[in-house]
Design a protein around this motif. Structure first.
Motif, PDB file in Angstrom:
ATOM      1  N   SER A  51       0.837  -1.196   0.000  1.00 18.66           N
ATOM      2  CA  SER A  51       0.000   0.000   0.000  1.00 18.66           C
ATOM      3  C   SER A  51       0.875   1.250   0.000  1.00 18.66           C
ATOM      4  CB  SER A  51      -0.911   0.014   1.223  1.00 18.66           C
ATOM      5  OG  SER A  51      -0.159   0.203   2.408  1.00 18.66           O
ATOM      6  N   ASP A  52       0.294   2.363  -0.436  1.00 17.51           N
ATOM      7  CA  ASP A  52       1.017   3.630  -0.424  1.00 17.51           C
ATOM      8  C   ASP A  52       1.408   4.007   1.004  1.00 17.51           C
ATOM      9  OD1 ASP A  52       0.711   3.782  -3.147  1.00 17.51           O
ATOM     10  OD2 ASP A  52      -0.957   5.205  -3.080  1.00 17.51           O
ATOM     11  N   GLU A  53       0.529   3.727   1.939  1.00 14.68           N
ATOM     12  CA  GLU A  53       0.802   4.058   3.340  1.00 14.68           C
ATOM     13  C   GLU A  53       1.994   3.267   3.867  1.00 14.68           C
ATOM     14  OE1 GLU A  53      -1.428   3.943   7.724  1.00 14.68           O
ATOM     15  OE2 GLU A  53      -2.505   3.329   5.913  1.00 14.68           O
ATOM     16  N   ASP A  54       2.031   1.971   3.557  1.00 14.83           N
ATOM     17  CA  ASP A  54       3.147   1.143   4.016  1.00 14.83           C
ATOM     18  C   ASP A  54       4.441   1.532   3.304  1.00 14.83           C
ATOM     19  OD1 ASP A  54       1.403  -0.142   5.667  1.00 14.83           O
ATOM     20  OD2 ASP A  54       1.582  -2.123   4.749  1.00 14.83           O
ATOM     21  N   ALA A  55       4.353   1.854   2.029  1.00  8.47           N
ATOM     22  CA  ALA A  55       5.540   2.279   1.278  1.00  8.47           C
ATOM     23  C   ALA A  55       6.135   3.539   1.893  1.00  8.47           C
ATOM     24  CB  ALA A  55       5.188   2.515  -0.189  1.00  8.47           C
ATOM     25  N   GLU A  56       5.295   4.461   2.303  1.00  5.10           N
ATOM     26  CA  GLU A  56       5.776   5.691   2.931  1.00  5.10           C
ATOM     27  C   GLU A  56       6.406   5.388   4.287  1.00  5.10           C
ATOM     28  OE1 GLU A  56       6.719   9.675   3.367  1.00  5.10           O
ATOM     29  OE2 GLU A  56       6.121   8.534   1.590  1.00  5.10           O
ATOM     30  N   GLN A  57       5.825   4.458   5.033  1.00  3.81           N
ATOM     31  CA  GLN A  57       6.397   4.071   6.321  1.00  3.81           C
ATOM     32  C   GLN A  57       7.783   3.475   6.138  1.00  3.81           C
ATOM     33  OE1 GLN A  57       4.141   1.119   8.456  1.00  3.81           O
ATOM     34  NE2 GLN A  57       5.448   1.188  10.270  1.00  3.81           N
ATOM     35  N   ILE A  58       7.940   2.632   5.150  1.00  3.65           N
ATOM     36  CA  ILE A  58       9.240   2.017   4.863  1.00  3.65           C
ATOM     37  C   ILE A  58      10.252   3.093   4.464  1.00  3.65           C
ATOM     38  CG2 ILE A  58      10.456   0.526   3.220  1.00  3.65           C
ATOM     39  CD1 ILE A  58       7.894  -1.252   3.239  1.00  3.65           C
ATOM     40  N   LYS A  59       9.825   4.020   3.619  1.00  5.99           N
ATOM     41  CA  LYS A  59      10.723   5.101   3.179  1.00  5.99           C
ATOM     42  C   LYS A  59      11.184   5.942   4.358  1.00  5.99           C
ATOM     43  CE  LYS A  59      10.884   9.207   0.227  1.00  5.99           C
ATOM     44  NZ  LYS A  59      10.136  10.040  -0.761  1.00  5.99           N
ATOM     45  N   GLN A  60      10.264   6.334   5.225  1.00  6.59           N
ATOM     46  CA  GLN A  60      10.621   7.177   6.358  1.00  6.59           C
ATOM     47  C   GLN A  60      11.539   6.437   7.335  1.00  6.59           C
ATOM     48  OE1 GLN A  60      10.154  10.430   6.487  1.00  6.59           O
ATOM     49  NE2 GLN A  60       9.135  10.232   4.484  1.00  6.59           N
ATOM     50  N   THR A  61      11.333   5.139   7.468  1.00  5.65           N
ATOM     51  CA  THR A  61      12.216   4.340   8.329  1.00  5.65           C
ATOM     52  C   THR A  61      13.630   4.316   7.764  1.00  5.65           C
ATOM     53  OG1 THR A  61      10.347   2.960   9.032  1.00  5.65           O
ATOM     54  CG2 THR A  61      12.558   2.085   9.399  1.00  5.65           C
ATOM     55  N   ASN A  76      10.730  -2.189  -3.423  1.00  3.06           N
ATOM     56  CA  ASN A  76       9.732  -1.731  -4.394  1.00  3.06           C
ATOM     57  C   ASN A  76      10.259  -0.497  -5.117  1.00  3.06           C
ATOM     58  OD1 ASN A  76       8.295  -3.804  -3.013  1.00  3.06           O
ATOM     59  ND2 ASN A  76       6.368  -2.871  -3.666  1.00  3.06           N
ATOM     60  N   GLY A  77       9.596   0.643  -5.036  1.00  2.00           N
ATOM     61  CA  GLY A  77      10.043   1.825  -5.760  1.00  2.00           C
ATOM     62  C   GLY A  77      11.075   2.658  -5.028  1.00  2.00           C
ATOM     63  N   LEU A  78      11.452   2.242  -3.827  1.00  8.98           N
ATOM     64  CA  LEU A  78      12.421   3.001  -3.029  1.00  8.98           C
ATOM     65  C   LEU A  78      13.840   2.524  -3.346  1.00  8.98           C
ATOM     66  CD1 LEU A  78      13.058   4.951  -0.634  1.00  8.98           C
ATOM     67  CD2 LEU A  78      12.869   2.949   0.870  1.00  8.98           C
ATOM     68  N   PHE A  79      14.697   3.446  -3.755  1.00  7.14           N
ATOM     69  CA  PHE A  79      16.088   3.115  -4.058  1.00  7.14           C
ATOM     70  C   PHE A  79      16.989   3.793  -3.035  1.00  7.14           C
ATOM     71  CE2 PHE A  79      20.073   3.891  -6.569  1.00  7.14           C
ATOM     72  CZ  PHE A  79      20.474   2.558  -6.607  1.00  7.14           C
ATOM     73  N   ILE A  80      17.657   3.001  -2.216  1.00  6.22           N
ATOM     74  CA  ILE A  80      18.599   3.524  -1.232  1.00  6.22           C
ATOM     75  C   ILE A  80      19.964   3.605  -1.920  1.00  6.22           C
ATOM     76  CG2 ILE A  80      19.676   3.158   1.016  1.00  6.22           C
ATOM     77  CD1 ILE A  80      17.158   1.621   1.855  1.00  6.22           C
ATOM     78  N   ASP A  81      20.295   4.786  -2.378  1.00 10.86           N
ATOM     79  CA  ASP A  81      21.505   5.012  -3.167  1.00 10.86           C
ATOM     80  C   ASP A  81      22.663   5.302  -2.208  1.00 10.86           C
ATOM     81  OD1 ASP A  81      23.250   5.442  -5.224  1.00 10.86           O
ATOM     82  OD2 ASP A  81      22.431   7.387  -5.807  1.00 10.86           O
ATOM     83  N   SER A  82      23.325   4.270  -1.772  1.00  8.15           N
ATOM     84  CA  SER A  82      24.373   4.382  -0.767  1.00  8.15           C
ATOM     85  C   SER A  82      25.582   5.154  -1.287  1.00  8.15           C
ATOM     86  CB  SER A  82      24.810   2.986  -0.321  1.00  8.15           C
ATOM     87  OG  SER A  82      25.156   2.200  -1.454  1.00  8.15           O
ATOM     88  N   GLU A  83      26.397   5.646  -0.339  1.00  7.52           N
ATOM     89  CA  GLU A  83      27.614   6.373  -0.724  1.00  7.52           C
ATOM     90  C   GLU A  83      28.531   5.495  -1.563  1.00  7.52           C
ATOM     91  OE1 GLU A  83      31.468   8.615   1.308  1.00  7.52           O
ATOM     92  OE2 GLU A  83      30.183   7.338   2.533  1.00  7.52           O
ATOM     93  N   TRP A  84      28.749   4.279  -1.114  1.00  6.62           N
ATOM     94  CA  TRP A  84      29.605   3.335  -1.834  1.00  6.62           C
ATOM     95  C   TRP A  84      28.753   2.480  -2.761  1.00  6.62           C
ATOM     96  CZ3 TRP A  84      34.879   2.787  -1.886  1.00  6.62           C
ATOM     97  CH2 TRP A  84      35.594   3.525  -0.934  1.00  6.62           C
ATOM     98  N   GLN A  85      29.162   2.377  -3.996  1.00  7.39           N
ATOM     99  CA  GLN A  85      28.568   1.412  -4.908  1.00  7.39           C
ATOM    100  C   GLN A  85      29.257   0.078  -4.642  1.00  7.39           C
ATOM    101  OE1 GLN A  85      25.857   2.350  -7.526  1.00  7.39           O
ATOM    102  NE2 GLN A  85      25.848   3.340  -5.521  1.00  7.39           N
TER     103      GLN A  85
END
Length: 299
Positions: A51-61, A76-85
């Motif tokens: 759900s959009d609500e759960d996706a936002e919760q995951i992003k904020q965490t 899902n659609g969240l990409f955690i673009d870390s400093e190191w590849q």
């Protein structure tokens, strides 16, 4: 050394006021039944019918736990673009090890990116060592979805030789230069290995055939706790003095802005800030720019 007592003491770190919000956020995450995990260049998690609500919760965490040094990760659609590849280092090393059915440890494992990638080789057991409550929390966040079975210890390299069992393969990536006695650290790793066990290690290096090392006066590449930066031959000597029977150089690679750079997921300086703006071959202190040597040492 009583590791159980030490474990109990360090678990209390998770109650510190700066760490407690991470733990509370992880504890509030829903459980999901339908999750697909792909362990490629990014550790990718797909949750069906999110759900959009759960996706936002995951992003904020995830945002709460910045900075993300190692990765990348996708949920899902969240990409955690870390400093190191970190896939660059892992893909460089992977042809040089076989973990199937082996007991494997990663010293200084950060948030567990490399450990998650190692799952594809079907090791018998994976153990991560890192005395950081922040990185441990990041690992817990990702593992909430992956449910990997990886053991994460809030312990350091100095505890490996006292661990309840020995290891067939130990990884120690980007740790050695933080230790004021590198030979003692290598001896600890040696003692933590089974006979014919393998150590996969990388560290900063300087060019030259002499058996010498750079000792920065205060900082190296703006990093305060860098003690010794050896030539390859000096590093080999350290390993042999620690007891290893053989040392093989796997690769040598200069760190560049493809591999380490500032992203929205760290909010701090990165490699471009650590180099001389007029000469990228030097650090801001005037030392040779970071270059790493990757080795395999066998007990």
């Amino acid at each position: 050394m009583n590791l159980n007592t030490l474990r109990e003491e360090r678990l209390k770190w998770l109650t510190w006021k700066n760490i407690r919000p991470y733990q509370e956020a992880i504890g509030a995450l829903p459980e999901y039944a339908d999750i697909d995990v792909t362990l490629g260049d990014s550790v990718s998690i797909h949750i069906d019918n999110l759900s959009d609500e759960d996706a936002e919760q995951i992003k904020q965490t995830a945002l709460l736990m910045k900075p993300w040094r190692k990765g990348p990760f996708k949920i899902n659609g969240l990409f955690i673009d870390s400093e190191w590849q970190s896939q660059i280092k892992y893909n460089l090393l992977e042809p040089h090890f076989d973990l199937k059915g082996k007991i494997v440890g990663d010293i200084g494992c950060n948030n567990g990116y490399y450990l998650f990638r190692m799952l594809t080789q079907n090791p018998e057991k994976l153990v991560g060592f890192d005395p950081s409550a922040i990185y441990y929390s990041q690992f817990q966040f990702i593992d909430h979805f992956v449910k990997s079975g990886i053991v994460y210890e809030l312990l350091g390299v100095e505890h490996v030789e006292f661990y309840e069992h020995k290891f067939d393969v130990l990884f120690c990536l980007g740790v050695l230069y933080h230790r004021s006695d590198p030979v003692a650290m290598l001896k600890s790793l040696y003692k933590g290995l089974n006979k014919e066990g393998e150590l996969i290690l990388d560290t900063f290096m300087i060019d030259g055939e002499e058996e010498v090392c750079l000792t920065p006066k205060e900082r190296y590449s703006k990093i305060p706790n860098i003690y010794f930066v050896p030539t390859v031959n000096a590093l080999k000597n350290w390993c042999l003095r620690a007891g290893f029977n053989s040392v093989e150089v796997l690769d040598i690679k200069k760190t560049d802005l493809t591999e380490q750079r500032k992203t929205d997921w760290i909010d701090t300086q990165s490699l471009e800030d650590f180099l001389d703006p007029d000469d990228p071959n030097k650090t801001v202190e005037g030392y040779p720019a970071p270059k790493r040597v990757y080795i395999k040492a066998v007990k």
